[in-house]
Design an enzyme around this catalytic site. Structure first.
Site, short mmCIF file in Angstrom:
data_model
loop_
_atom_site.label_atom_id
_atom_site.label_comp_id
_atom_site.label_asym_id
_atom_site.label_seq_id
_atom_site.Cartn_x
_atom_site.Cartn_y
_atom_site.Cartn_z
N LYS A 241 0.87 -1.19 0.00
CA LYS A 241 0.00 0.00 0.00
C LYS A 241 0.90 1.23 0.00
CE LYS A 241 -3.92 2.20 2.23
NZ LYS A 241 -3.37 3.54 1.93
N ARG A 261 -8.16 11.23 -6.93
CA ARG A 261 -9.34 10.57 -6.38
C ARG A 261 -10.48 11.54 -6.14
NH1 ARG A 261 -11.32 8.60 -1.63
NH2 ARG A 261 -9.87 9.25 -0.03
N GLU A 289 -0.78 4.86 -8.34
CA GLU A 289 -0.42 5.77 -7.26
C GLU A 289 0.79 6.60 -7.70
OE1 GLU A 289 -2.28 5.11 -4.40
OE2 GLU A 289 -1.28 6.32 -2.87
N LYS A 413 -7.71 -3.16 2.55
CA LYS A 413 -6.39 -2.63 2.93
C LYS A 413 -6.07 -3.15 4.33
CE LYS A 413 -8.44 1.91 3.89
NZ LYS A 413 -8.33 3.34 3.63
#
Length: 546
Positions: A241, A261, A289, A413
């Site tokens: 992550k 986002r 990302e 997550k």
DNA sequence: AATAAGTGACC
DNA sequence: GTTGTGT
DNA sequence: ACACAACGGTCACTTATT
């Protein structure tokens, strides 16, 4: 203005989704596009920035009502909301304005923003002459930049979808493309023709859910939880992550765009990434990302990356100081084909194919998958997260499509366990809205040379019942006041959880926490058993070296 | 002109 | 981002 | 399960105040 005020009141009066939905549908069905588009802007888009300061609004209201400023301040303190306070203290009027919403903007709000001080007072008085109490409340919120209403984007999207009989995803996609509060854009957003969508818009992002989110989940152990809920590890794909900015990289013929986002167009902040578009097939959309990346081939802190955002001065873009990479982890569209319904594993394979050819590109990479044989194995690898400067692990079901929003079940997550420290509550402040009457906003301190030094604020983590207890304690143990802040006898100890920490000159303690929250009350600890600033400094030092 | 306070994006 | 509440 | 409300902190920038 009267219809919009009605809508505002209706939305405010209920917490029921169905009632909000009905109110929204009724509203949008009954107003012309000129007004509808402004309402839409207020509900899902940006609220207007303030056109007049609180100070000035207060002063003009005081002049009109004859109520002194100090008394207005008292009322404001009790009511908790200036727009409401002023609406209530002004001389009553039972006139109800029929002025359409778009004219409120063009004839009042915009001029107000650009006028000089005497004209502002005139304009405001003119508006007050025309509006009734409720309309004044809404109007005050609009002009003071504090307009907010209890609906979120999704509900508005559902209402519009119901009106147009379109799939909510289509409305969502259209709202994602840039639009302005014009009747034309409004008609386009509500167009019944399915393919009137803008190719430059990002797809709605798929967001992950934290594992073990509900506090009353009987399973308290992460491994048990994974075994129970996710079952077979071989059905899942694991990735790191990353601590960066989620973004879609959209490449159309002669046009490459980067969307965050929050559906912000952030291409200009990352020109290196725009250049990547040329290397991709036309009509390709990557999800991934943006990460600040050191020459040691590892991520840099998020705050570094943040410096690249919202910059106006293009000549100082920090290309060299803060290098970045786009780590792709999904492929939403390839050569014009929408792949979101394809299984995650397939999209992954295609993504790797495309990026394999671009392996030498320093600004592009595929976020690697983590090989793991069992949940235990993965847990061990997760333990190295801090050392890798990542936030933990993402788990994605191999067979799942790319969904929209925070849909539960396919993307999880698994963040690193937070840092914790025991601190003493020393100041408190009233909350707002639903919590306006309670002290819900707390400042915590740690010991340093026999003195308590404030180092963070925290609000979340306590239930209403616990808040009431603490509120009661605060009222009984206030030792002094400074404006709205109460000094509290340093007796309550809380365990504070947080994700990270860094040096900061904004705080006296010299350290700022990331995502601080209260984990629990430490009734077993007396204040002198709370932690010291030295402990926190040691954590900071440790976090930099491990 | 310098500093403080507010805004809006990101997490 | 995190968290708790209400439906 | 979901939507919502109330909050943490940073950075860059803008506006208000001294």
């Amino acid at each position: 203005m009267h219809r919009f005020t009605r809508l505002f009141i209706d939305l405010d009066a209920t917490t029921r989704t169905s009632e909000k939905l009905t109110a929204l549908e009724n509203y949008f069905r009954s107003v012309p596009p000129e007004d509808g588009v402004w309402a839409l802007t207020l509900l899902v888009g940006k609220r207007p920035r303030r056109a007049i300061s609180h100070t000035e609004m207060r002063r003009i209201a005081s002049e009109r009502s004859g109520i002194p400023l100090w008394l207005i301040a008292e009322c404001h303190d009790a009511a908790g909301d200036l727009s409401e306070t002023l609406a209530l203290i002004l001389p009553e009027s039972d006139r109800c304005s029929l002025r359409p919403l778009h004219r409120v903007f063009s004839e009042w709000l915009t001029p107000l923003r650009n006028a000089d001080e005497p004209s502002r007072a005139l304009l405001l008085n003119e508006a007050w002459d025309e509006l009734d109490t409720r309309q004044r409340l809404v109007f005050h919120k609009l002009i003071s930049g504090s307009f907010r209403v209890g609906v979120q984007r999704r509900l508005v999207v559902r209402a519009l979808a119901n009106i147009t009989a379109l799939d909510p995803a289509i409305i969502e996609h259209r709202l994602n493309a840039p639009w302005k509060p014009t009747p034309d854009d409004y008609r386009r957003i509500l167009s019944p023709h399915e393919h009137d969508s803008d190719p430059a818009a990002p797809y709605p992002f798929f967001l992950a859910t934290p594992i073990r989110p509900s506090a009353n989940d009987p399973i308290t152990d992460d491994l048990r939880w994974l075994e129970h809920h996710l079952a077979d590890p071989s059905d899942w794909l694991a990735e790191w992550k990353w601590d960066g900015i989620r973004a879609q990289l959209i490449h159309r013929p002669s046009l490459t765009m980067l969307w965050s986002r929050g559906e912000e167009h952030i291409t200009d902040a990352f020109p290196e990434l725009r250049a990547l578009g040329a290397l991709l097939p036309d009509n390709t959309v990557l999800d991934g990302e943006i990460v600040a990346w050191s020459d040691q081939d590892r991520p840099l802190p998020f705050s570094d990356l943040q410096r690249r955002l919202n910059r106006k001065q293009r000549d100082l873009m920090l290309f060299d100081d803060i290098p970045i990479r786009f780590l792709a982890y999904d492929l939403l569209e390839l050569e014009g084909r929408d792949l979101r319904e394809a299984p995650t594993a397939d999209r992954r394979a295609r993504l790797q194919n495309i990026c394999a050819r671009l392996a030498s590109e320093q600004h592009l990479g595929v976020s690697p998958t983590i090989d793991f044989a069992s949940w235990e194995d993965l847990a061990e690898q997760r333990a190295a997260s801090r050392a890798r400067a990542v936030e933990g692990i993402m788990l994605k079901r191999k067979s799942a499509p790319y969904r929209s929003g925070r849909a539960r079940g396919d993307w999880w997550k698994w963040k690193i366990d937070p840092y914790t420290i025991d601190a003493v509550l020393i100041y408190a402040q009233r909350g707002s809205g639903r919590r306006a009457s309670l002290f819900t906003d707390y400042t915590f301190a740690l010991w340093d040379n026999g003195e308590l030094v404030p180092f963070t604020k925290a609000y979340s983590g306590l239930s209403d019942a616990e808040i009431r207890e603490v509120d009661d304690f605060i009222r009984k143990h206030t030792t002094g006041r400074q404006g709205p802040i109460r000094m509290v006898e340093p007796r309550l100890v809380f365990e504070i959880g947080f994700e990270g920490l860094r040096e900061s000159d904004r705080h006296r303690a010299g350290i700022a926490l990331r995502f601080p929250r209260m984990l629990r009350r430490r009734t077993d600890k007396s204040p002198d058993q709370a932690d010291t600033l030295e402990t926190l400094r040691a954590l900071l030092h440790h976090s930099r070296t491990d």
